[in-house]
Design a protein around this motif. Structure first.
Motif, PDB file in Angstrom:
ATOM      1  N   VAL A  20       0.847  -1.196   0.000  1.00  9.78           N
ATOM      2  CA  VAL A  20       0.000   0.000   0.000  1.00  9.78           C
ATOM      3  C   VAL A  20       0.882   1.245   0.000  1.00  9.78           C
ATOM      4  O   VAL A  20       1.840   1.342   0.782  1.00  9.78           O
ATOM      5  N   ALA A  21       0.603   2.194  -0.890  1.00 12.04           N
ATOM      6  CA  ALA A  21       1.335   3.456  -0.955  1.00 12.04           C
ATOM      7  C   ALA A  21       0.907   4.345   0.211  1.00 12.04           C
ATOM      8  O   ALA A  21      -0.287   4.604   0.404  1.00 12.04           O
ATOM      9  N   MET A  22       1.897   4.792   0.967  1.00 12.10           N
ATOM     10  CA  MET A  22       1.639   5.535   2.216  1.00 12.10           C
ATOM     11  C   MET A  22       1.942   7.025   2.038  1.00 12.10           C
ATOM     12  O   MET A  22       2.698   7.406   1.142  1.00 12.10           O
ATOM     13  N   PRO A  23       1.420   7.880   2.940  1.00 10.82           N
ATOM     14  CA  PRO A  23       1.701   9.329   2.845  1.00 10.82           C
ATOM     15  C   PRO A  23       3.194   9.635   2.855  1.00 10.82           C
ATOM     16  O   PRO A  23       3.638  10.591   2.212  1.00 10.82           O
ATOM     17  N   SER A  24       3.992   8.830   3.536  1.00  5.01           N
ATOM     18  CA  SER A  24       5.442   9.079   3.587  1.00  5.01           C
ATOM     19  C   SER A  24       6.127   8.807   2.241  1.00  5.01           C
ATOM     20  O   SER A  24       7.311   9.118   2.080  1.00  5.01           O
ATOM     21  N   ASP A  25       5.401   8.230   1.271  1.00  2.00           N
ATOM     22  CA  ASP A  25       5.976   7.906  -0.044  1.00  2.00           C
ATOM     23  C   ASP A  25       5.664   8.973  -1.095  1.00  2.00           C
ATOM     24  O   ASP A  25       5.873   8.753  -2.291  1.00  2.00           O
ATOM     25  N   THR A  26       5.151  10.123  -0.677  1.00  2.00           N
ATOM     26  CA  THR A  26       4.716  11.133  -1.657  1.00  2.00           C
ATOM     27  C   THR A  26       5.847  12.064  -2.084  1.00  2.00           C
ATOM     28  O   THR A  26       6.851  12.224  -1.393  1.00  2.00           O
ATOM     29  N   ASN A  27       5.631  12.706  -3.243  1.00  2.00           N
ATOM     30  CA  ASN A  27       6.517  13.771  -3.708  1.00  2.00           C
ATOM     31  C   ASN A  27       5.964  15.119  -3.231  1.00  2.00           C
ATOM     32  O   ASN A  27       4.970  15.169  -2.494  1.00  2.00           O
ATOM     33  N   ALA A  28       6.598  16.205  -3.699  1.00  3.54           N
ATOM     34  CA  ALA A  28       6.206  17.541  -3.224  1.00  3.54           C
ATOM     35  C   ALA A  28       4.784  17.914  -3.636  1.00  3.54           C
ATOM     36  O   ALA A  28       4.163  18.802  -3.028  1.00  3.54           O
ATOM     37  N   SER A  29       4.250  17.240  -4.673  1.00  4.82           N
ATOM     38  CA  SER A  29       2.877  17.540  -5.120  1.00  4.82           C
ATOM     39  C   SER A  29       1.829  16.718  -4.395  1.00  4.82           C
ATOM     40  O   SER A  29       0.631  16.880  -4.628  1.00  4.82           O
ATOM     41  N   GLY A  30       2.276  15.773  -3.591  1.00  3.66           N
ATOM     42  CA  GLY A  30       1.317  14.970  -2.829  1.00  3.66           C
ATOM     43  C   GLY A  30       0.958  13.651  -3.474  1.00  3.66           C
ATOM     44  O   GLY A  30       0.214  12.856  -2.886  1.00  3.66           O
ATOM     45  N   ASP A  31       1.459  13.399  -4.701  1.00  5.33           N
ATOM     46  CA  ASP A  31       1.261  12.086  -5.320  1.00  5.33           C
ATOM     47  C   ASP A  31       2.463  11.199  -4.979  1.00  5.33           C
ATOM     48  O   ASP A  31       3.451  11.659  -4.410  1.00  5.33           O
ATOM     49  N   ILE A  32       2.367   9.924  -5.357  1.00  3.44           N
ATOM     50  CA  ILE A  32       3.440   9.000  -4.951  1.00  3.44           C
ATOM     51  C   ILE A  32       4.700   9.248  -5.788  1.00  3.44           C
ATOM     52  O   ILE A  32       4.651   9.366  -7.015  1.00  3.44           O
ATOM     53  N   GLY A  34       8.010   8.885  -7.819  1.00  3.60           N
ATOM     54  CA  GLY A  34       8.422   7.883  -8.810  1.00  3.60           C
ATOM     55  C   GLY A  34       9.531   6.979  -8.302  1.00  3.60           C
ATOM     56  O   GLY A  34       9.576   5.791  -8.638  1.00  3.60           O
ATOM     57  N   GLY A  35      10.429   7.526  -7.485  1.00  3.00           N
ATOM     58  CA  GLY A  35      11.531   6.722  -6.947  1.00  3.00           C
ATOM     59  C   GLY A  35      11.046   5.604  -6.045  1.00  3.00           C
ATOM     60  O   GLY A  35      11.640   4.527  -5.990  1.00  3.00           O
ATOM     61  N   TRP A  36       9.921   5.852  -5.353  1.00  3.02           N
ATOM     62  CA  TRP A  36       9.347   4.790  -4.501  1.00  3.02           C
ATOM     63  C   TRP A  36       8.820   3.660  -5.394  1.00  3.02           C
ATOM     64  O   TRP A  36       9.031   2.480  -5.109  1.00  3.02           O
ATOM     65  N   ILE A  37       8.161   4.033  -6.505  1.00  5.71           N
ATOM     66  CA  ILE A  37       7.626   3.016  -7.415  1.00  5.71           C
ATOM     67  C   ILE A  37       8.791   2.222  -8.029  1.00  5.71           C
ATOM     68  O   ILE A  37       8.742   0.992  -8.116  1.00  5.71           O
ATOM     69  N   VAL A  73      -1.859   8.085  -2.716  1.00  8.40           N
ATOM     70  CA  VAL A  73      -1.831   7.571  -1.338  1.00  8.40           C
ATOM     71  C   VAL A  73      -3.030   6.640  -1.133  1.00  8.40           C
ATOM     72  O   VAL A  73      -4.149   6.962  -1.514  1.00  8.40           O
ATOM     73  N   GLY A  74      -2.758   5.487  -0.546  1.00  5.47           N
ATOM     74  CA  GLY A  74      -3.827   4.519  -0.259  1.00  5.47           C
ATOM     75  C   GLY A  74      -4.010   3.472  -1.339  1.00  5.47           C
ATOM     76  O   GLY A  74      -4.675   2.455  -1.101  1.00  5.47           O
ATOM     77  N   ASP A  75      -3.429   3.701  -2.540  1.00  2.00           N
ATOM     78  CA  ASP A  75      -3.529   2.679  -3.586  1.00  2.00           C
ATOM     79  C   ASP A  75      -2.825   1.403  -3.117  1.00  2.00           C
ATOM     80  O   ASP A  75      -1.745   1.466  -2.516  1.00  2.00           O
ATOM     81  N   LEU A  76      -3.444   0.271  -3.428  1.00  2.00           N
ATOM     82  CA  LEU A  76      -2.768  -1.019  -3.220  1.00  2.00           C
ATOM     83  C   LEU A  76      -2.103  -1.373  -4.534  1.00  2.00           C
ATOM     84  O   LEU A  76      -2.789  -1.557  -5.554  1.00  2.00           O
ATOM     85  N   ILE A  77      -0.777  -1.415  -4.549  1.00  2.00           N
ATOM     86  CA  ILE A  77      -0.131  -1.734  -5.822  1.00  2.00           C
ATOM     87  C   ILE A  77       0.312  -3.206  -5.840  1.00  2.00           C
ATOM     88  O   ILE A  77       0.738  -3.757  -4.823  1.00  2.00           O
ATOM     89  N   SER A  78       0.166  -3.797  -7.011  1.00  2.00           N
ATOM     90  CA  SER A  78       0.560  -5.189  -7.230  1.00  2.00           C
ATOM     91  C   SER A  78       1.563  -5.228  -8.372  1.00  2.00           C
ATOM     92  O   SER A  78       1.278  -4.718  -9.460  1.00  2.00           O
ATOM     93  N   CYS A  79       2.736  -5.801  -8.112  1.00  2.00           N
ATOM     94  CA  CYS A  79       3.801  -5.903  -9.122  1.00  2.00           C
ATOM     95  C   CYS A  79       3.855  -7.338  -9.627  1.00  2.00           C
ATOM     96  O   CYS A  79       3.978  -8.274  -8.828  1.00  2.00           O
TER      97      CYS A  79
END
Ligand SMILES: CC(C)(COP(=O)(O)OP(=O)(O)OC[C@H]1O[C@@H](n2cnc3c(N)ncnc32)[C@H](O)[C@@H]1OP(=O)(O)O)[C@@H](O)C(=O)NCCC(=O)NCCS
Length: 132
Positions: A20-32, A34-37, A73-79
């Motif tokens: 799950v993508a968490m708030p601590s994984d966001t960029n300055a714009s508030g989206d997740i 890219g480096g975390w992905i 934030v909150g998306d469940l990602i599946s790789c």
């Protein structure tokens, strides 16, 4: 053209990694960020490469990386990682990432596609042949 918004995850394969993508994984714009992905993709790809190599691997190259849609934030990602090619010491792995935006409504979007190359390495971190 492929429709990237589906209501279900792929049914013909199993996810290598889910997180799950968490708030601590966001960029300055508030989206997740890219480096975390990229990090999740590298982890998923390495799980697949380690299984194929039956041992330690090192990432030698990110051959392709496409951020098709944002992750929130909150998306469940599946790789989903799959071996594409085995060379003498290298293993090339494709990774597809899907995000479940609203798990109650089951909205699912393909967000990322990548191709990475790993090298099978010995205990001294030197390349060693992959068993065919
Ligand atoms: C991975 C590493 C051990 C490979 O050593 P090397 O001496 O560069 O290896 P080689 O030049 O013999 O190449 C090894 C394989 O990688 C492949 N390779 C090298 N560069 C590549 C590139 N840019 N793209 C795709 N494949 C590549 C080679 O074709 C070869 O494959 P093959 O044996 O199947 O033909 C070394 O580069 C290294 O330690 N890199 C740092 C790894 C790292 O820290 N990764 C991040 C954290 S895991």
């Amino acid at each position: 053209m492929e429709n990237d918004t589906t209501n279900i995850l792929p049914t013909d394969k199993h996810p290598t990694l889910r997180v799950v993508a968490m708030p601590s994984d966001t960029n300055a714009s508030g989206d997740i960020f890219g480096g975390w992905i990229m990090s999740q993709v590298d982890i998923a790809g390495s799980i697949c490469a380690i299984r194929r190599a039956h041992g330690r691997v090192a990432t030698v190259a990110v051959n392709e990386f496409l951020f098709k849609k944002p992750v929130f934030v909150g998306d469940l990602i599946s790789c989903y990682a799959e071996v594409e090619k085995v060379g003498t010491t290298s293993i090339t792995v494709s990774v597809e990432v899907y995000a479940e935006r609203d798990r109650i409504a089951e909205q699912c979007v393909k967000v990322t596609e990548a191709l990475l190359t790993y090298v099978s390495v010995d205990e001294n971190r030197q390349p060693q042949p992959v068993n065919k």
